[in-house]
Design an enzyme around this catalytic site. Structure first.
Site, PDB file in Angstrom:
ATOM      1  N   TYR A 286      30.900 -36.069 123.292  1.00 40.49           N
ATOM      2  CA  TYR A 286      30.162 -37.328 123.417  1.00 40.49           C
ATOM      3  C   TYR A 286      29.772 -37.620 124.865  1.00 40.49           C
ATOM      4  O   TYR A 286      28.784 -38.304 125.128  1.00 40.49           O
ATOM      5  CB  TYR A 286      30.988 -38.502 122.888  1.00 40.49           C
ATOM      6  CG  TYR A 286      31.178 -38.533 121.391  1.00 40.49           C
ATOM      7  CD1 TYR A 286      30.536 -37.616 120.555  1.00 40.49           C
ATOM      8  CD2 TYR A 286      32.003 -39.471 120.800  1.00 40.49           C
ATOM      9  CE1 TYR A 286      30.720 -37.651 119.186  1.00 40.49           C
ATOM     10  CE2 TYR A 286      32.190 -39.522 119.427  1.00 40.49           C
ATOM     11  CZ  TYR A 286      31.547 -38.593 118.625  1.00 40.49           C
ATOM     12  OH  TYR A 286      31.734 -38.630 117.261  1.00 40.49           O
TER      13      TYR A 286
ATOM     14  N   LYS B 291      40.697 -27.347 116.833  1.00 41.57           N
ATOM     15  CA  LYS B 291      39.980 -26.249 116.172  1.00 41.57           C
ATOM     16  C   LYS B 291      40.180 -24.998 117.028  1.00 41.57           C
ATOM     17  O   LYS B 291      39.237 -24.348 117.466  1.00 41.57           O
ATOM     18  CB  LYS B 291      38.492 -26.600 116.011  1.00 41.57           C
ATOM     19  CG  LYS B 291      37.719 -25.659 115.079  1.00 41.57           C
ATOM     20  CD  LYS B 291      38.180 -25.723 113.635  1.00 41.57           C
ATOM     21  CE  LYS B 291      37.280 -24.819 112.762  1.00 41.57           C
ATOM     22  NZ  LYS B 291      37.837 -24.685 111.389  1.00 41.57           N
TER      23      LYS B 291
ATOM     24  N   ASP C 242      37.076 -39.591 115.999  1.00 36.06           N
ATOM     25  CA  ASP C 242      36.074 -40.508 115.462  1.00 36.06           C
ATOM     26  C   ASP C 242      35.963 -40.325 113.952  1.00 36.06           C
ATOM     27  O   ASP C 242      35.975 -41.293 113.177  1.00 36.06           O
ATOM     28  CB  ASP C 242      34.735 -40.234 116.145  1.00 36.06           C
ATOM     29  CG  ASP C 242      33.688 -41.295 115.840  1.00 36.06           C
ATOM     30  OD1 ASP C 242      34.017 -42.303 115.197  1.00 36.06           O
ATOM     31  OD2 ASP C 242      32.531 -41.105 116.250  1.00 36.06           O
TER      32      ASP C 242
ATOM     33  N   ASP D 112      38.033 -42.752 110.772  1.00 28.84           N
ATOM     34  CA  ASP D 112      37.252 -43.415 109.725  1.00 28.84           C
ATOM     35  C   ASP D 112      37.707 -42.974 108.340  1.00 28.84           C
ATOM     36  O   ASP D 112      37.757 -43.775 107.405  1.00 28.84           O
ATOM     37  CB  ASP D 112      35.755 -43.119 109.898  1.00 28.84           C
ATOM     38  CG  ASP D 112      35.110 -43.975 110.972  1.00 28.84           C
ATOM     39  OD1 ASP D 112      35.784 -44.894 111.479  1.00 28.84           O
ATOM     40  OD2 ASP D 112      33.947 -43.730 111.317  1.00 28.84           O
TER      41      ASP D 112
ATOM     42  N   ASP E  45      39.670 -29.271 110.025  1.00 39.42           N
ATOM     43  CA  ASP E  45      39.182 -29.249 108.648  1.00 39.42           C
ATOM     44  C   ASP E  45      40.340 -29.370 107.662  1.00 39.42           C
ATOM     45  O   ASP E  45      40.242 -30.062 106.643  1.00 39.42           O
ATOM     46  CB  ASP E  45      38.348 -27.997 108.378  1.00 39.42           C
ATOM     47  CG  ASP E  45      38.959 -26.728 108.942  1.00 39.42           C
ATOM     48  OD1 ASP E  45      39.934 -26.801 109.708  1.00 39.42           O
ATOM     49  OD2 ASP E  45      38.439 -25.635 108.628  1.00 39.42           O
TER      50      ASP E  45
END
Length: 359
Positions: free
Chosen positions: A143, A192, A248, A252, A224
């Site tokens: 980001y 990851k 992020d 959620d 994942d």
């Protein structure tokens, strides 16, 4: 007599002022019961600040926050400002205040109340015992990395750079380990590492740091797989720590386990005890002014403030217990009510919770 704690109160836009009003009643009640002392100073922020001051983050508001021990924020934004330039968007104020206050981590608890299991899309037996916290790195990663476009023989190419250094990883991991020490002493570090070099550095750094926290059980989970396990076995997680983009997305996902975003508190922390506390939900302009918003997320943000910034664990537990008692008694705002005709309003819910707070 307890020290006076200075709290910057930033109501913001939409339903922000409505839910903040209920949180202020909770602060007053805890003063009366526990003898704590708070000094509140209010400031403009977001869309309302754009309208009145010409900027989403006025200098005077920033100074109020910088002088405070903690910040309590309502919500910002709305369609009125959606077409503004980037500099005059409420969300730009959020990025600005996080940077100015040195807030590098976002803490998002997700607790499933037994009486609200039916509000979630998952089976009640899957949700049993779910009580977790996502610790998200807030100022690094893709980001905030370099972004650009360039022309190639195959047409325009867009590039977003993901970068992390050891210091950034250490400080967020250390915070997560320390939070885990106050809970069930389990930490899941999500990365990851089978693909990304930043994740390999992340994992190496977390492993090295874990030697300082031998009482915390550490596991490494690929992002994942973590997304799957949050739906398959959410109660097995205690504290999850991860980088910006992964956090992020996962926070959620974890939020939806509870059945309503109106139930979720959050904290943004920097070095030391300072923090900014706010509900996860937005400004909900479609219901603003109707008195029907759910104040529980904001009230639980006060409990989070007591716990993480002030160390007022007795008051934090009293607030959380009061919320549970009110919900167990069947009281619901519209967002969590099965029978909407029996839903109560923002003020009524706040009053019930305040009445239930006790030592």
């Amino acid at each position: 007599m307890a020290d006076v704690k200075k709290i910057a109160v930033i109501a913001g836009d939409g339903i922000g002022p409505e839910v903040i009003a209920e949180a202020e009643k909770v602060l007053k009640k805890t003063e009366e019961i526990f003898g704590y002392r708070f000094e509140l100073e209010h400031g403009l922020f977001g869309g309302i600040a754009i309208d009145q001051k010409g900027t989403p983050l006025p200098q005077e508001t920033l100074e109020i926050c910088q002088k405070a021990d903690a910040v309590l924020l309502g919500a910002v934004g709305g369609p009125k400002w959606d077409n503004n330039s980037k500099e005059l968007r409420p969300e730009t104020g959020l990025l600005g205040i996080r940077k100015a206050l040195g807030l590098f981590s976002n803490i998002r608890p997700a607790t499933v109340f037994d009486c609200l299991k039916d509000a979630s899309t998952l089976k009640p037996e899957v949700l049993e015992g779910t009580d977790l916290i996502v610790v998200r790195e807030l100022t690094g990663g893709i980001y905030f990395g370099e972004k650009f476009r360039r022309e190639t023989e195959n047409g325009t190419e867009a590039v977003d750079t993901c970068a992390y250094n050891v210091m950034e990883i250490e400080r967020i991991a250390r915070q997560a380990f320390e939070i885990a020490q106050t809970r069930r002493k389990k930490l899941a570090s999500v990365d990851k590492a089978n693909v990304l070099e930043t994740s390999r550095l992340w994992r190496e750094t977390v492993i090295r740091l874990s030697a300082e926290y031998p009482d915390v059980e550490l596991e490494h989970v690929l992002v994942d797989n973590c997304a799957m396990q949050l739906l398959r076995r959410p109660s097995s997680f205690d504290v999850i720590v991860t980088e910006n983009m992964f956090g992020d997305i996962l926070s959620d996902e974890a939020a939806m386990l509870t059945g309503s975003i109106g139930m979720l508190s959050s904290a943004s922390l920097g070095e030391g005890s300072f923090g900014l506390y706010e509900p996860v939900h937005g400004s909900a302009p479609d219901i603003a002014g109707k008195g029907i918003s759910n104040p529980i997320a904001t009230i639980l943000s006060v409990a989070l403030m007591f716990r993480l910034t002030f160390g007022y664990h007795d008051a934090a537990e009293a607030i959380e217990r009061a919320v549970k008692e009110v919900l167990d008694a069947g009281h619901r705002t519209g967002d969590i009510a099965v029978d909407k005709s029996k839903a109560i309003g923002t003020t009524a819910m706040g009053d019930l919770i305040v009445t239930a707070i006790r030592k």
